[in-house]
Each structure stands twice: as C-alpha cells, then as structure tokens.
Design an enzyme around this catalytic site. Structure first.
Site, PDB file in Angstrom:
ATOM      1  N   GLU A  98      27.359  40.748  32.755  1.00 39.65           N
ATOM      2  CA  GLU A  98      28.791  41.067  32.785  1.00 39.65           C
ATOM      3  C   GLU A  98      29.450  40.229  33.875  1.00 39.65           C
ATOM      4  O   GLU A  98      28.830  39.377  34.498  1.00 39.65           O
ATOM      5  CB  GLU A  98      29.006  42.566  33.054  1.00 39.65           C
ATOM      6  CG  GLU A  98      28.490  43.024  34.402  1.00 39.65           C
ATOM      7  CD  GLU A  98      28.612  44.526  34.619  1.00 39.65           C
ATOM      8  OE1 GLU A  98      29.071  45.237  33.705  1.00 39.65           O
ATOM      9  OE2 GLU A  98      28.226  44.997  35.702  1.00 39.65           O
ATOM     10  N   ASP A 123      35.619  45.089  41.624  1.00 40.18           N
ATOM     11  CA  ASP A 123      35.839  44.034  40.623  1.00 40.18           C
ATOM     12  C   ASP A 123      37.018  43.128  40.987  1.00 40.18           C
ATOM     13  O   ASP A 123      37.917  42.917  40.181  1.00 40.18           O
ATOM     14  CB  ASP A 123      36.098  44.660  39.238  1.00 40.18           C
ATOM     15  CG  ASP A 123      35.113  45.762  38.892  1.00 40.18           C
ATOM     16  OD1 ASP A 123      33.915  45.571  39.128  1.00 40.18           O
ATOM     17  OD2 ASP A 123      35.555  46.813  38.386  1.00 40.18           O
TER      18      ASP A 123
END
Length: 327
Positions: A228, A12
């Site tokens: 997301e 991420d």
C-alpha cells in the site's frame, strides 16, 4: 524525533509545496471502540484537516486549517476517509481521497478548492473506474498528471485480479496471492484528464522488478513487494516510486524511466516504526529533501492513533536514497 502535529492524531501525510509554503494533507485518526483487525476496521476516520508551515529546519509553528472535508459532505461515502493526497492545476487545488461507498467497496473521490488549505467541495460521485485506496497524484514536468493507487487486504486491491471494475468478494479480507510462482500484485496507475477529476485512460498495473533477476517481484517476497501507500517523485530525471510493504513494515522504493514503470527495486527508506502501518510522502522543500511518515509514539503504541513525523533524506552519487548525509 518529535511528532510534527500534536493537537490531533494524524497519519498518512501527503506533503506538497504550494506557493512556497509546505502543506500537509494527512488522514485524521480518532478514538474508536472498534477492535484491531487485519482488515483495518479500527481506522475509522471521518474527516480531513490540512496543515501548513513555513520552514522545517527548525520547524516553524504548524497551522491547523481545521476540518476541510467530512463524511457527511460526500453523497457516495459511507465511512472511512483514509489516506488522501492533493495536487494543483490552473489555480485550483484538488483533494483526492479513498472511502467506502454505500456497498462497503472502496472508491476514490476528488474534492476541489480555490485555496490549498481548503475547504474542499467534493464531486457527487467517485472517479469513474476507481477502486481500492491510497491515491497519490504526481504531476510530471510536462504538466501530465498521474494517479497511483492500491492497497492489499483491507484496501481490497486483491479483489480485482479478474480485471478493472470486476470486484471478486471471495478475495475480501486479509488475503493476497501466495505460493511458488505467484507474482506480487502491482499497484495501479492512470493518467488524469485535463480537469484532474477523472481517469483519461484505462487503469494499468505497475510492475516492480527484482534487481538481481530483472523479473517481477514474487508474491511471497513480503520484504519487497507492494502492499500500500504509493508515492511518486522525480529526481535527476528518474521516477522514484515508493511504497509500504505492509505486514513487514518497511518503506521502500523502486526506480524507473517512465511514470508507468517498470520500476526496479532500489532499497529501504525506513525500517519498522512503532505501529502497524507505514505511509509516507517525499518532497523537496527549500532545497532539501524530506520524508514524511507516522508512528504511534505519541499515543504510546495505540495502533489507530498515529502522529506525523518528518526526517531529512539524501541521495548518494548513484541516485540511491540514503537516510544519512553522504560524505
């Protein structure tokens, strides 16, 4: 493409250029006995590291600045320090992060430092009115800062269909709207206060439009709908909102004329990689544009042990993002 960081597992990646240097704010994957499930319980991250480097072509040595924030430092957090982001204003640096509170509900917190590499001191409470996961903070040319956030299934975004701050536990787990006529749930956005630590307004839902109809994407359009991993960047005066489609594993983007949208779907940036999730950032560094993402190649396919990678991207004459240099 080799992993950029190999001393620990990272995912991420939120990349930013501060003071001419590239900083990466990833989540920190670790070994766990928790079994894989669609709720994401196996992503049991407990702290954050910050990394920096001076160049990408060729990649310079990556500096690991060590642990800059951990679960035990944050009074309201119970577990799961998921994908973070960072921003700066007036000489301060802000680390934004999602985590489960003591009731197991995801909130978004902020921690502050005088240096981009931290360490960061967390505010004692989450941002008021925050929920779900994957905060991404974009600072516009006029200095206004906006937080984009949200994630389906384990990220709990689908639990807020009755309104901001109304958590509907019946939607907990790997669920989302579906069926004929159902619109996709949109990510969320709110302008931040001048001190970068609270929302300055009510949270809004973002609309992503299908280019062929001009209508909002359908919930069943899993190849294009938001799941997301929100990210915002600006190019030639246009706002590029990019995100992951989750269970179909694409990184895609949509373009608009306002930081609030609406955004019109523009195409794919990255095809599926090894591993379940795709989460990314896009940044201009030393005159070139770069896509940071992750996969599970280094761990030989272990889903919760991911590694940050980077590749160059370009724009064609129409402003479309392309992964091969235009002629």
């Amino acid at each position: 493409m080799a992993p950029l960081i190999t001393n620990i597992y990272t995912a991420d990646p939120s990349a930013h250029v501060f003071n001419g240097k590239l900083y990466i704010y990833p989540s920190h994957d670790r070994e766990t006995d928790i079994q894989f499930n669609d709720n994401g319980d196996q992503y049991d991250m407990a702290d954050y590291h910050v990394f920096s480097l001076d160049s990408l072509d060729p990649p310079s040595e990556v500096t690991d600045h060590g642990v800059v924030l951990k679960v035990e430092d944050i009074p309201w957090v119970s577990k799961q320090l998921w994908a973070p982001d960072a921003a700066t204003k007036d000489g301060k640096y802000y680390l934004y992060f999602p985590a489960r509170d003591k009731e197991g509900i995801f909130r978004i917190g902020v921690a502050v430092s005088d240096k981009p590499e931290g360490p960061f001191t967390p505010d004692p409470e989450p941002i008021k009115g925050s929920y779900s996961i994957d905060p991404a903070v974009f600072v516009d040319d006029d200095g206004s800062a906006y937080m984009y956030f949200g994630g389906l299934w384990g990220g709990q975004l689908q639990c807020y269909q009755k309104g901001n701050n109304i958590f509907d536990a019946e939607w907990s787990g790997p669920k989302e709207p579906s069926g004929s006529g159902a619109k996709a749930l949109g990510p969320r956005v709110a302008k931040l206060t001048d001190d970068m630590r609270q929302f300055a307004e009510e949270v809004r839902e973002i609309v992503i439009l299908a280019p062929e109809t001009g209508e909002p994407l359908a919930a069943d359009d899993h190849d294009r709908r938001f799941f997301e991993a929100a990210w915002m960047h600006k190019y030639n005066g246009k706002y590029y909102f990019s995100y992951s489609t989750g269970d179909t594993h694409y990184l895609v983007y949509a373009v608009g004329d306002s930081p609030y949208g609406p955004f019109t779907y523009g195409g794919r940036i990255l095809e599926p990689v090894l591993g379940w999730t795709t989460h990314h950032s896009i940044v201009e560094f030393q005159g070139r544009w770069w896509l940071f993402h992750h996969d599970c190649e280094l761990s030989k396919g272990v889903d919760h042990l991911r590694s940050v990678k980077v590749k160059e991207i370009w724009y064609d004459k129409d402003g479309k993002i392309v992964t091969e240099k235009p002629e």
